[in-house]
Write a protein that holds these residues in place. Structure first.
Motif, PDB file in Angstrom:
ATOM      1  N   GLN A 109       0.816  -1.206   0.000  1.00 48.62           N
ATOM      2  CA  GLN A 109       0.000   0.000   0.000  1.00 48.62           C
ATOM      3  C   GLN A 109       0.856   1.265   0.000  1.00 48.62           C
ATOM      4  N   TRP A 110       2.007   1.212   0.673  1.00 44.67           N
ATOM      5  CA  TRP A 110       2.922   2.353   0.632  1.00 44.67           C
ATOM      6  C   TRP A 110       3.379   2.619  -0.803  1.00 44.67           C
ATOM      7  N   MET A 162      12.285   4.067   0.429  1.00 44.53           N
ATOM      8  CA  MET A 162      12.397   3.708  -0.988  1.00 44.53           C
ATOM      9  C   MET A 162      11.238   4.253  -1.815  1.00 44.53           C
ATOM     10  N   ALA A 163      10.018   4.125  -1.303  1.00 45.28           N
ATOM     11  CA  ALA A 163       8.852   4.522  -2.098  1.00 45.28           C
ATOM     12  C   ALA A 163       8.854   6.022  -2.417  1.00 45.28           C
ATOM     13  N   PRO A 164       9.005   6.920  -1.421  1.00 45.15           N
ATOM     14  CA  PRO A 164       9.033   8.346  -1.774  1.00 45.15           C
ATOM     15  C   PRO A 164      10.280   8.742  -2.550  1.00 45.15           C
ATOM     16  N   THR A 445      -0.467   3.482  12.519  1.00 50.95           N
ATOM     17  CA  THR A 445       0.363   4.173  11.530  1.00 50.95           C
ATOM     18  C   THR A 445      -0.324   4.105  10.172  1.00 50.95           C
ATOM     19  N   SER A 446       0.093   4.962   9.242  1.00 51.78           N
ATOM     20  CA  SER A 446      -0.462   4.961   7.894  1.00 51.78           C
ATOM     21  C   SER A 446       0.517   5.639   6.954  1.00 51.78           C
ATOM     22  N   GLU A 462       8.853  10.661   7.658  1.00 52.56           N
ATOM     23  CA  GLU A 462       8.572   9.588   6.714  1.00 52.56           C
ATOM     24  C   GLU A 462       7.067   9.363   6.692  1.00 52.56           C
ATOM     25  N   GLY A 463       6.518   9.176   5.495  1.00 51.30           N
ATOM     26  CA  GLY A 463       5.075   9.003   5.365  1.00 51.30           C
ATOM     27  C   GLY A 463       4.381  10.263   4.896  1.00 51.30           C
ATOM     28  N   GLY A 464       3.275  10.073   4.181  1.00 51.96           N
ATOM     29  CA  GLY A 464       2.472  11.188   3.715  1.00 51.96           C
ATOM     30  C   GLY A 464       3.177  12.028   2.660  1.00 51.96           C
ATOM     31  N   THR A 465       2.576  13.159   2.339  1.00 53.16           N
ATOM     32  CA  THR A 465       3.184  14.053   1.359  1.00 53.16           C
ATOM     33  C   THR A 465       4.451  14.705   1.908  1.00 53.16           C
TER      34      THR A 465
END
Length: 492
Positions: A109-110, A162-164, A445-446, A462-465
């Protein structure tokens, strides 16, 4: 015994040292795979490959939409390999299979989330205060990112970087913990299968001084993203500063879990258990300091001890197990030392406080869930991160004392408040020095929201925009629309 290779420049290769080391299951102690022992030469090759890939049209000229498509394909492959990835990670770090399987699904999902953000990196046209000039701001990737990740949640905590990083257009060199490299080598395999160009994703394994330090100091690394302890984070930050590298540091915590007298006590007990005994306490956000208002202290402790005493402890590969082993022998020994230190300081051990032995505990790398009462906030056990299933309980009289105790620590990663009074909850949120504050829950967390710490708990988010901004730099562009006849010797 599976023998892995490293991923450099789109190819699987042996380490230049021609050496491998064993990785073992924390539960049984049995070695199950061989991990390449990389060295500086391998780190240099990986960074050079990532730098070439960053400049090459195959990656540099891709649109954000095309990068998003690659990330989406990787997410799909992760979803199709949940069982494989979860089993490998569980074997490597002893995490509960019930938890790690959910984490792997969340990893997918990330990647889906940042796939969606890849073509939404927007600049701005600035209403400049000068005539005859057009100005706009655009955002560009930094370059090569070195991601150095720990053993407690390797897939999840690598994905947070890695994803962002890839969505923003960077390339990456991943250095996993030497204790848990296998799942990230498998992630590298899926990245190749997804079609990422050679050199965009690299995985170099080995020990910190031999691989991690060369990555941090390499002149072509533009950004270091690190998760680990405060001492390691400080060393990374100092080394990266020599070349003015950007850093993101997600470090330790000693998070307060505050229960007021008007809370739903049954729910708060569950939250306290999840906060510190989930993942055997091996999580940076562990609610390892439980602050109880004096009027509910005794009743709450009684409920808590009864509930924790019934926990199912043992083989983490079984779905019914609730508490598994400590991931490494060194960490197991550290947890036991800190338990003895707490006893010597005068804390009262009301549950646990010892290692667990017997056939149901494999090689014996277990610590009984441990609860201390009569803890003062000046004790080392209340100030230092244990990273194990150890809970300190502290009393407070009123709201002001609760906040004072909660903030009286060098960390500021997370905190929680349990109350049915909305005003009290919001006042506490405003006053707590922590990057994440939960109200009437713990460890939620999300990928949609930022995570990171205040004070010694780290730098960046880390996370979100917010996370994608950590992997971008702003460029201001000035375009003259009318000839400028001003004096060229005077700043316009």
């Amino acid at each position: 015994m599976q023998k892995y290779q490293m991923l450099i420049d789109g190819r699987w290769c042996d380490p230049s040292s021609s050496q491998w080391f064993e990785t073992a299951e924390p539960f049984s102690g049995r070695p199950w795979a061989l991990i390449p022992r990389g060295e500086r030469t391998d780190a240099d090759r990986a960074v050079d490959a990532a730098y070439r890939a960053f400049k090459a049209p195959a990656w540099a000229k891709l649109t954000g939409t095309a990068r998003g498509a690659l990330l989406r394909k990787l997410a799909d492959l992760i979803e199709h390999n949940v069982e494989l990835l979860g089993t490998i990670e569980q074997r490597d770090n002893g995490k509960l299979i019930a938890e790690v399987s959910g984490q792997v699904r969340n990893v997918a999902q990330w990647f889906h989330y940042y796939a969606g953000l890849a073509d939404k990196i927007e600049g701005a046209v600035v209403p400049i205060n000068k005539a005859g000039v057009f100005n706009y701001v655009k955002y560009e990737p930094l370059g090569v990112v070195a991601a150095i990740t720990p053993w407690n949640s390797p897939l999840a905590l690598t994905t947070w970087k890695m994803a962002p990083a890839l969505a923003a257009g960077n390339t990456i060199v991943i250095k996993p913990s030497e204790f848990t490299s296998a799942s990230l080598l498998e992630l590298g395999r899926l990245a190749l299968e997804a079609g990422f160009p050679a050199g965009v994703v690299n995985v170099v394994t080995g020990y910190g001084p031999e691989v991690g330090e060369p990555l941090v100091t390499h002149p072509r690394v533009a950004k270091v993203a690190f998760t680990g302890g405060a001492a390691g984070g400080r060393a990374v930050n100092l080394a990266a500063a020599a070349d003015f590298k950007s850093v993101t540091l997600e470090l330790g915590g000693k998070s307060p879990n505050i229960v007021f007298d008007d809370a739903d006590l049954d729910q708060a007990v569950k939250g306290a258990i999840s906060g510190v005994f989930g993942a055997s306490g091996q999580t940076c956000m562990a609610g390892s300091r439980l602050l109880l208002q004096e009027s509910i202290h005794d009743a709450f402790v009684e409920k808590l001890v009864v509930a924790v005493r019934e926990a199912k402890i043992g083989d983490p590969s079984r779905m019914e197990t609730q508490i598994g082993p400590i991931a490494t022998r060194a960490q197991w020994e550290k947890v036991l030392r800190m338990i003895e230190m707490a006893k010597a300081e005068g804390a009262t051990c009301v549950l646990g406080g010892h290692p667990l032995e017997g056939p149901e505990f494999g090689q014996g790398q277990f610590v009984a869930p441990t609860i201390f009462t009569n803890v003062s906030n000046s004790m080392r056990i209340a100030q230092e991160e244990v990273f194990g299933p150890v809970l300190c309980i502290l009393k407070f009289k009123d709201d002001a004392e609760a906040i004072r105790i909660a903030n009286d620590v060098e960390y500021g990663l997370a905190a929680a408040v349990w109350t049915q009074n909305l005003q009290r909850a919001l006042d506490s949120v405003d006053q707590l020095e922590a990057g994440t504050v939960w109200v009437n829950n713990y460890r939620a967390t999300s990928f949609t929201t930022p995570f990171g710490g205040y004070k010694h708990s780290g730098l960046g988010r880390e996370g979100g925009t917010e996370a994608i901004k950590e992997y971008l730099q702003a460029k201001s562009v000035w375009i003259t629309t009318r000839p400028n006849r001003a004096n060229p010797f005077v700043l316009g």
